[in-house]
Write a protein that holds these residues in place. Structure first.
Motif, PDB file in Angstrom:
ATOM      1  N   THR A  37       0.807  -1.212   0.000  1.00  0.00           N
ATOM      2  CA  THR A  37       0.000   0.000   0.000  1.00  0.00           C
ATOM      3  C   THR A  37       0.844   1.267   0.000  1.00  0.00           C
ATOM      4  N   SER A  38       0.430   2.250  -0.801  1.00  0.00           N
ATOM      5  CA  SER A  38       1.023   3.589  -0.820  1.00  0.00           C
ATOM      6  C   SER A  38      -0.116   4.602  -0.764  1.00  0.00           C
ATOM      7  N   ILE A  39       0.193   5.797  -0.241  1.00  0.00           N
ATOM      8  CA  ILE A  39      -0.784   6.879  -0.193  1.00  0.00           C
ATOM      9  C   ILE A  39      -0.176   8.090  -0.883  1.00  0.00           C
ATOM     10  N   VAL A  40      -0.967   8.744  -1.742  1.00  0.00           N
ATOM     11  CA  VAL A  40      -0.553   9.995  -2.374  1.00  0.00           C
ATOM     12  C   VAL A  40      -1.507  11.085  -1.910  1.00  0.00           C
ATOM     13  N   CYS A  41      -0.945  12.140  -1.310  1.00  0.00           N
ATOM     14  CA  CYS A  41      -1.708  13.322  -0.903  1.00  0.00           C
ATOM     15  C   CYS A  41      -1.521  14.381  -1.978  1.00  0.00           C
ATOM     16  N   LEU A  42      -2.610  14.957  -2.438  1.00  0.00           N
ATOM     17  CA  LEU A  42      -2.506  15.965  -3.483  1.00  0.00           C
ATOM     18  C   LEU A  42      -1.951  17.291  -2.964  1.00  0.00           C
ATOM     19  N   TRP A  68      -6.013  25.547 -10.762  1.00  0.00           N
ATOM     20  CA  TRP A  68      -5.636  24.531 -11.753  1.00  0.00           C
ATOM     21  C   TRP A  68      -4.114  24.399 -11.767  1.00  0.00           C
ATOM     22  N   ASP A  69      -3.619  23.248 -11.380  1.00  0.00           N
ATOM     23  CA  ASP A  69      -2.179  22.985 -11.366  1.00  0.00           C
ATOM     24  C   ASP A  69      -1.888  22.020 -12.503  1.00  0.00           C
ATOM     25  N   ARG A  70      -1.492  22.563 -13.644  1.00  0.00           N
ATOM     26  CA  ARG A  70      -1.327  21.735 -14.844  1.00  0.00           C
ATOM     27  C   ARG A  70      -0.170  20.750 -14.735  1.00  0.00           C
ATOM     28  N   THR A  71       0.707  20.929 -13.765  1.00  0.00           N
ATOM     29  CA  THR A  71       1.808  19.977 -13.605  1.00  0.00           C
ATOM     30  C   THR A  71       1.413  18.759 -12.773  1.00  0.00           C
ATOM     31  N   VAL A  73      -0.933  16.409 -13.111  1.00  0.00           N
ATOM     32  CA  VAL A  73      -1.190  15.160 -13.833  1.00  0.00           C
ATOM     33  C   VAL A  73       0.117  14.443 -14.149  1.00  0.00           C
ATOM     34  N   ALA A  74       1.112  15.191 -14.602  1.00  0.00           N
ATOM     35  CA  ALA A  74       2.405  14.582 -14.924  1.00  0.00           C
ATOM     36  C   ALA A  74       3.063  14.003 -13.671  1.00  0.00           C
ATOM     37  N   ARG A  75       2.914  14.686 -12.531  1.00  0.00           N
ATOM     38  CA  ARG A  75       3.503  14.190 -11.296  1.00  0.00           C
ATOM     39  C   ARG A  75       2.781  12.962 -10.771  1.00  0.00           C
ATOM     40  N   LEU A  76       1.491  12.860 -11.072  1.00  0.00           N
ATOM     41  CA  LEU A  76       0.767  11.650 -10.676  1.00  0.00           C
ATOM     42  C   LEU A  76       1.278  10.453 -11.425  1.00  0.00           C
TER      43      LEU A  76
END
Length: 76
Positions: A37-42, A68-71, A73-76
Motif C-alpha cells: 500500500t502507498s498513499i498519495v496526498c494531493l 488549476w495545477d497543470r503539472t 497530472v504529470a507528477r501523478l
C-alpha cells in the motif's frame, strides 16, 4: 503465494476528516503480506500523514498549487 497486490490511495490531504481517517485506518489495518500500500496526498501531508510516516507508511505529497495545477497530472 504470489507478490502482494499494489494499492494506491489518492487523497486531498491527510488532515482530520472522515475520508482522511478512513485512508489512515486502511493503511494501518491492511494485511501487508497480501497488499503493498502507498498513499498519495494531493495538497499536503497533514497530521495523520505525519503520524503514518513515523509508523513506516509509504506516503508521497505532491504539493498541488491552488487552482488549476497543470503539472499535477504529470507528477501523478
Amino acid at each position: 503465494m504470489g507478490s502482494p497486490v499494489r494499492v494506491l490511495h489518492l487523497i486531498w490531504a491527510l488532515t482530520w476528516g472522515g475520508a482522511e481517517r478512513l485512508a489512515t485506518e486502511l493503511a494501518r489495518g491492511v494485511d501487508r503480506t497480501r497488499f503493498d500500500t502507498s498513499i498519495v496526498c494531493l495538497t499536503r501531508l497533514g497530521e495523520q500523514g505525519e503520524a503514518l510516516q513515523r509508523e513506516g507508511a509509504r506516503i508521497l505529497c505532491l504539493g498541488k498549487k491552488p487552482g488549476w495545477d497543470r503539472t499535477l497530472v504529470a507528477r501523478l
